[in-house]
Design an enzyme around this catalytic site. Structure first.
Site, PDB file in Angstrom:
ATOM      1  N   ILE A 218       0.833  -1.202   0.000  1.00 16.86           N
ATOM      2  CA  ILE A 218       0.000   0.000   0.000  1.00 16.86           C
ATOM      3  C   ILE A 218       0.867   1.252   0.000  1.00 16.86           C
ATOM      4  O   ILE A 218       0.575   2.221  -0.705  1.00 16.86           O
ATOM      5  CB  ILE A 218      -0.930   0.008   1.227  1.00 16.86           C
ATOM      6  CG1 ILE A 218      -1.928  -1.151   1.157  1.00 16.86           C
ATOM      7  CG2 ILE A 218      -1.688   1.333   1.325  1.00 16.86           C
ATOM      8  CD1 ILE A 218      -2.772  -1.313   2.401  1.00 16.86           C
TER       9      ILE A 218
ATOM     10  N   LYS B  58      16.176  -1.203  -1.426  1.00 15.45           N
ATOM     11  CA  LYS B  58      14.786  -1.427  -1.844  1.00 15.45           C
ATOM     12  C   LYS B  58      14.076  -0.103  -2.100  1.00 15.45           C
ATOM     13  O   LYS B  58      13.239  -0.002  -3.007  1.00 15.45           O
ATOM     14  CB  LYS B  58      14.041  -2.240  -0.788  1.00 15.45           C
ATOM     15  CG  LYS B  58      14.470  -3.697  -0.729  1.00 15.45           C
ATOM     16  CD  LYS B  58      13.664  -4.476   0.298  1.00 15.45           C
ATOM     17  CE  LYS B  58      14.078  -5.944   0.315  1.00 15.45           C
ATOM     18  NZ  LYS B  58      13.310  -6.719   1.339  1.00 15.45           N
TER      19      LYS B  58
ATOM     20  N   ASP C  12      14.125   1.974  10.685  1.00 13.06           N
ATOM     21  CA  ASP C  12      13.845   0.624  11.168  1.00 13.06           C
ATOM     22  C   ASP C  12      13.027   0.763  12.445  1.00 13.06           C
ATOM     23  O   ASP C  12      13.559   1.080  13.516  1.00 13.06           O
ATOM     24  CB  ASP C  12      15.147  -0.136  11.435  1.00 13.06           C
ATOM     25  CG  ASP C  12      14.908  -1.575  11.866  1.00 13.06           C
ATOM     26  OD1 ASP C  12      13.735  -1.954  12.079  1.00 13.06           O
ATOM     27  OD2 ASP C  12      15.890  -2.325  11.999  1.00 13.06           O
TER      28      ASP C  12
ATOM     29  N   ASN D 291       2.361   4.082   7.865  1.00 13.45           N
ATOM     30  CA  ASN D 291       1.880   2.951   7.072  1.00 13.45           C
ATOM     31  C   ASN D 291       2.634   1.660   7.373  1.00 13.45           C
ATOM     32  O   ASN D 291       2.073   0.569   7.278  1.00 13.45           O
ATOM     33  CB  ASN D 291       2.017   3.311   5.584  1.00 13.45           C
ATOM     34  CG  ASN D 291       1.839   2.121   4.676  1.00 13.45           C
ATOM     35  OD1 ASN D 291       0.726   1.690   4.398  1.00 13.45           O
ATOM     36  ND2 ASN D 291       2.956   1.573   4.193  1.00 13.45           N
TER      37      ASN D 291
ATOM     38  N   TYR E 121      -1.982  -9.775  16.608  1.00 12.82           N
ATOM     39  CA  TYR E 121      -2.013  -8.733  15.579  1.00 12.82           C
ATOM     40  C   TYR E 121      -3.188  -7.790  15.827  1.00 12.82           C
ATOM     41  O   TYR E 121      -3.050  -6.559  15.734  1.00 12.82           O
ATOM     42  CB  TYR E 121      -2.122  -9.381  14.202  1.00 12.82           C
ATOM     43  CG  TYR E 121      -2.270  -8.412  13.058  1.00 12.82           C
ATOM     44  CD1 TYR E 121      -1.175  -7.702  12.575  1.00 12.82           C
ATOM     45  CD2 TYR E 121      -3.499  -8.208  12.438  1.00 12.82           C
ATOM     46  CE1 TYR E 121      -1.294  -6.822  11.513  1.00 12.82           C
ATOM     47  CE2 TYR E 121      -3.631  -7.332  11.380  1.00 12.82           C
ATOM     48  CZ  TYR E 121      -2.534  -6.642  10.920  1.00 12.82           C
ATOM     49  OH  TYR E 121      -2.675  -5.766   9.870  1.00 12.82           O
TER      50      TYR E 121
ATOM     51  N   LYS F  54      -3.154  -3.726  16.547  1.00 12.08           N
ATOM     52  CA  LYS F  54      -3.878  -2.767  15.718  1.00 12.08           C
ATOM     53  C   LYS F  54      -4.915  -2.004  16.528  1.00 12.08           C
ATOM     54  O   LYS F  54      -5.214  -0.836  16.237  1.00 12.08           O
ATOM     55  CB  LYS F  54      -4.532  -3.487  14.538  1.00 12.08           C
ATOM     56  CG  LYS F  54      -3.528  -3.939  13.483  1.00 12.08           C
ATOM     57  CD  LYS F  54      -2.747  -2.759  12.913  1.00 12.08           C
ATOM     58  CE  LYS F  54      -1.828  -3.149  11.766  1.00 12.08           C
ATOM     59  NZ  LYS F  54      -1.113  -1.995  11.203  1.00 12.08           N
TER      60      LYS F  54
END
Length: 345
Positions: free
Chosen positions: A45, A69, A97, A124, A216, A220
């Site tokens: 995304i 990258k 990081d 993000n 997870y 979140k």
């Protein structure tokens, strides 16, 4: 809350209507002079979001762990636009990081040396539920999902506060100041369905939850709670803070998922990655979002969900302050995160 409301919420998040905020709402050159930051911008995304923002004419910092990258991703975006790329914005790599607190501090320092302001920060970057095994730790010994998605993201955002505050500007002399800075935090619909009571369990923050999906979801939910707390603390500084569920898209959060389950997800639930970028772009750029909406939850593919429509009223109560009749989990989680990074400030 009724079962009908819960079902309606699940359906509208998993099978949303067509997006109303797309490339057409971010014309070429429309964001010239703005400075943006997208963590994890080299893939998924974040990559699609950087592509949209580059076209807008802004200076876009792609913050990620691998400089190589990032370089490849930047070149790919520039190649995508071909000769037109020369008239668009700028893409810059920033080493970050989120699993290493000193790296976060250094990234903020490097950015501050280059830019006096930051208009929108998209938090993000993150780590999926299957990306870390139970018992693994970050460089400083934190449980990875909480350490990266919550502690790392909040630490980075707080270090960038001077630049975020500096982007606030008045339109004309003598006019009221208009908030121009935003912080977008990426949460997940799993916070609604799989997180523990009140969203997070403070007794498991250090160790994590053995069930990877639940772990997870708790991380979140923590992001959601911190986004609301950031709005509470820094709305006075002219900064809008928004938790955003980018939707079910084919991106890195599903890394490590079994082949059969991925086949089912791809067939029934997952969408192209660009839709997640539309949702995050809506949170960061939509003119329909103003300071009065600070802390509001954004659903796919760019829609507001109000607290009274939220199926997890326990999380709403937990994140509200004690003065509002809540449990004060925003302050409590913030203080817990701050204690983790304090030795590295």
């Amino acid at each position: 809350m009724s079962i009908i409301t819960k079902i309606r919420n699940a359906l509208t998040q998993n099978y949303p209507p067509r997006p109303k905020f797309t490339e057409a709402d971010i014309p070429s050159g429309s964001q010239k002079g703005k400075v943006f930051m997208v963590t994890g911008g080299n893939a998924g995304i974040g990559f699609e979001l950087c592509k949209l923002l580059f076209r807008s004419g802004a200076t876009v910092y792609m913050a990620c762990r691998s400089q190589e990258k990032a370089r490849v991703a930047i070149q790919e975006i520039q190649n995508h636009y071909g000769e037109n790329a020369h008239g668009m914005g700028q893409l810059k790599a920033l080493h970050l990081d989120l699993s290493d607190l000193p790296s976060i501090k250094e990234a903020a320092r490097q950015f501050a040396q280059q830019e006096p302001k930051l208009d929108v920060l998209w938090n993000n970057a993150g780590i999926g539920g299957n990306a870390a095994k139970f018992g693994e730790h970050t460089t400083q010994g934190l449980e990875p999902l909480i350490g990266i998605n919550c502690v790392g993201a909040l630490f980075f955002t707080e270090l960038l506060l001077p630049q975020l505050t500096a982007s606030r500007a008045s339109e004309t002399a003598g006019s009221a100041q208009q908030p121009t800075a935003r912080v977008v935090w990426v949460t997940s619909a799993l916070a609604d369905t799989m997180s523990p009571k009140n969203g997070i369990d403070f007794d498991s923050l250090d160790s994590g939850i053995k069930d990877r999906v639940a772990n997870y979801a708790a991380a979140k939910a923590g992001v959601w709670i911190l986004a609301r707390e950031f709005a509470r603390r820094h709305g006075k500084d002219g900064i809008i803070s928004l938790p955003v569920n980018p939707g079910n898209v084919r991106a890195g959060s599903y890394n490590g998922t079994g082949a059969f389950l991925m086949w089912i997800l791809n067939t029934l639930m997952l969408y192209d990655v660009i839709y997640g970028a539309y949702t995050e772009a809506y949170g960061g750029l939509s003119p329909s979002i103003t300071l009065k909406d600070n802390g509001i939850y954004i659903m796919p593919w760019g829609r507001v969900r109000y607290d009274h429509d939220t199926p997890r009223q326990d999380i709403i109560k937990a994140m509200n302050s004690e003065e509002e009749g809540g449990l004060g989990y925003g302050r409590k989680l913030w203080d817990w995160c701050e204690a983790k990074w304090k030795p590295y400030v």
